[in-house]
Design an enzyme around this catalytic site. Structure first.
Site, PDB file in Angstrom:
ATOM      1  N   SER A 180      -6.825   8.339 -23.369  1.00  0.00           N
ATOM      2  CA  SER A 180      -7.296   7.297 -24.277  1.00  0.00           C
ATOM      3  C   SER A 180      -6.153   6.357 -24.619  1.00  0.00           C
ATOM      4  CB  SER A 180      -7.837   7.927 -25.565  1.00  0.00           C
ATOM      5  OG  SER A 180      -8.209   6.913 -26.479  1.00  0.00           O
ATOM      6  N   HIS A 217     -17.906  14.961 -35.760  1.00  0.00           N
ATOM      7  CA  HIS A 217     -18.553  15.047 -34.455  1.00  0.00           C
ATOM      8  C   HIS A 217     -17.569  15.484 -33.375  1.00  0.00           C
ATOM      9  CE1 HIS A 217     -16.872  11.140 -35.301  1.00  0.00           C
ATOM     10  NE2 HIS A 217     -16.858  10.819 -34.026  1.00  0.00           N
ATOM     11  N   GLY A 254      -5.857   6.313 -32.659  1.00  0.00           N
ATOM     12  CA  GLY A 254      -6.572   7.138 -33.628  1.00  0.00           C
ATOM     13  C   GLY A 254      -7.193   8.356 -32.958  1.00  0.00           C
ATOM     14  N   LYS A 255      -7.843   8.126 -31.823  1.00  0.00           N
ATOM     15  CA  LYS A 255      -8.434   9.231 -31.079  1.00  0.00           C
ATOM     16  C   LYS A 255      -7.364  10.180 -30.562  1.00  0.00           C
ATOM     17  CE  LYS A 255     -12.721   7.185 -29.326  1.00  0.00           C
ATOM     18  NZ  LYS A 255     -13.487   6.859 -28.110  1.00  0.00           N
ATOM     19  N   ASP A 271     -15.364  10.074 -25.295  1.00  0.00           N
ATOM     20  CA  ASP A 271     -16.137   8.847 -25.446  1.00  0.00           C
ATOM     21  C   ASP A 271     -17.045   9.070 -26.636  1.00  0.00           C
ATOM     22  OD1 ASP A 271     -16.504   6.167 -24.190  1.00  0.00           O
ATOM     23  OD2 ASP A 271     -18.595   6.761 -24.344  1.00  0.00           O
ATOM     24  N   SER A 272     -16.892   8.244 -27.618  1.00  0.00           N
ATOM     25  CA  SER A 272     -17.661   8.464 -28.842  1.00  0.00           C
ATOM     26  C   SER A 272     -18.067   7.138 -29.442  1.00  0.00           C
ATOM     27  CB  SER A 272     -16.840   9.282 -29.845  1.00  0.00           C
ATOM     28  OG  SER A 272     -15.605   8.662 -30.095  1.00  0.00           O
ATOM     29  N   ASP A 304     -15.288   4.652 -39.416  1.00  0.00           N
ATOM     30  CA  ASP A 304     -15.183   5.695 -40.453  1.00  0.00           C
ATOM     31  C   ASP A 304     -15.485   5.194 -41.868  1.00  0.00           C
ATOM     32  OD1 ASP A 304     -14.606   7.498 -38.488  1.00  0.00           O
ATOM     33  OD2 ASP A 304     -12.537   7.857 -39.080  1.00  0.00           O
TER      34      ASP A 304
END
Length: 198
Positions: A8, A183, A12-13, A69-70, A158
């Site tokens: 990524s 999640h 943040g991820k 992937d979100s 968020d």
């Protein structure tokens, strides 16, 4: 498995996944260390896009790769932004702009600023291994939307998402708490069982 790539370019991820992996004592690298190339995400689902990213990172580095992937899905908007969640934020990754876009679309459609809008976050995690094995896992968190945004924590959408059973947005929660209910955590729990068997 001693090293792993987080496929990524979203810091943040990367930090969230790094936190989830910390107990495994792996050498964890962001893909940015090796390449700035982002593959074309032309899948039709979160899982398809996460597979594309994991396979690309594996090909670039030769190391086991985990991709995420979100996105945020809003049923009142036909589950948009969904797999296009990052794209709604534009090239500059301006999620404040994306949040305003969601708010405008909802209020233009329903003309009711007091209406409760349901939403859910979906996360697909994929691990791609050098032996050709690929596994994907999905987790969802359901809740409602909050306008205007609240909270400075987290990233992306968020500040507008209140998970079911809570009164604060993800953006108002401490990361250590969000990590337990998100999640991404739900997807990771499934991935973790797979990693433990490697």
């Amino acid at each position: 498995m001693k090293e792993i790539i987080i496929a990524s370019h979203n810091e943040g991820k990367v930090e969230e996944i790094r936190g989830l992996l910390k107990k495994y004592k792996l050498k964890i690298h962001s893909l940015k260390k090796f390449s700035n190339i982002e593959p074309k995400e032309n899948g039709n689902t979160f899982i398809e896009n996460s597979v594309i990213k994991a396979e690309s990172a594996l090909k670039i580095t030769g190391l086991p790769s985990i991709s995420d992937d979100s996105g945020l899905c809003v049923p009142a908007l036909n589950n948009d932004p969904g797999i296009y969640s990052a794209r709604w934020a534009g090239k500059e990754k301006n999620f404040a702009l994306a949040i305003k876009k969601i708010e405008k679309k909802l209020f233009d459609k329903y003309k009711n600023k007091k209406k409760i809008f349901r939403a859910f976050f979906c996360c697909a995690l994929t691990i791609a291994l050098p032996d050709g094995k690929i596994k994907s896992f999905e987790g969802k968190a359901f809740g409602t939307l909050q306008f205007p945004p609240k909270g400075e924590n987290g990233f992306g959408y968020d500040p507008i998402f209140i998970p079911k059973g809570y009164k604060k947005t993800y953006g108002e929660m401490k990361y250590s708490f969000k990590e337990r209910i998100s999640h991404r955590q739900k997807a990771f729990k499934k991935l973790e069982n797979f990693i433990a068997q490697l």
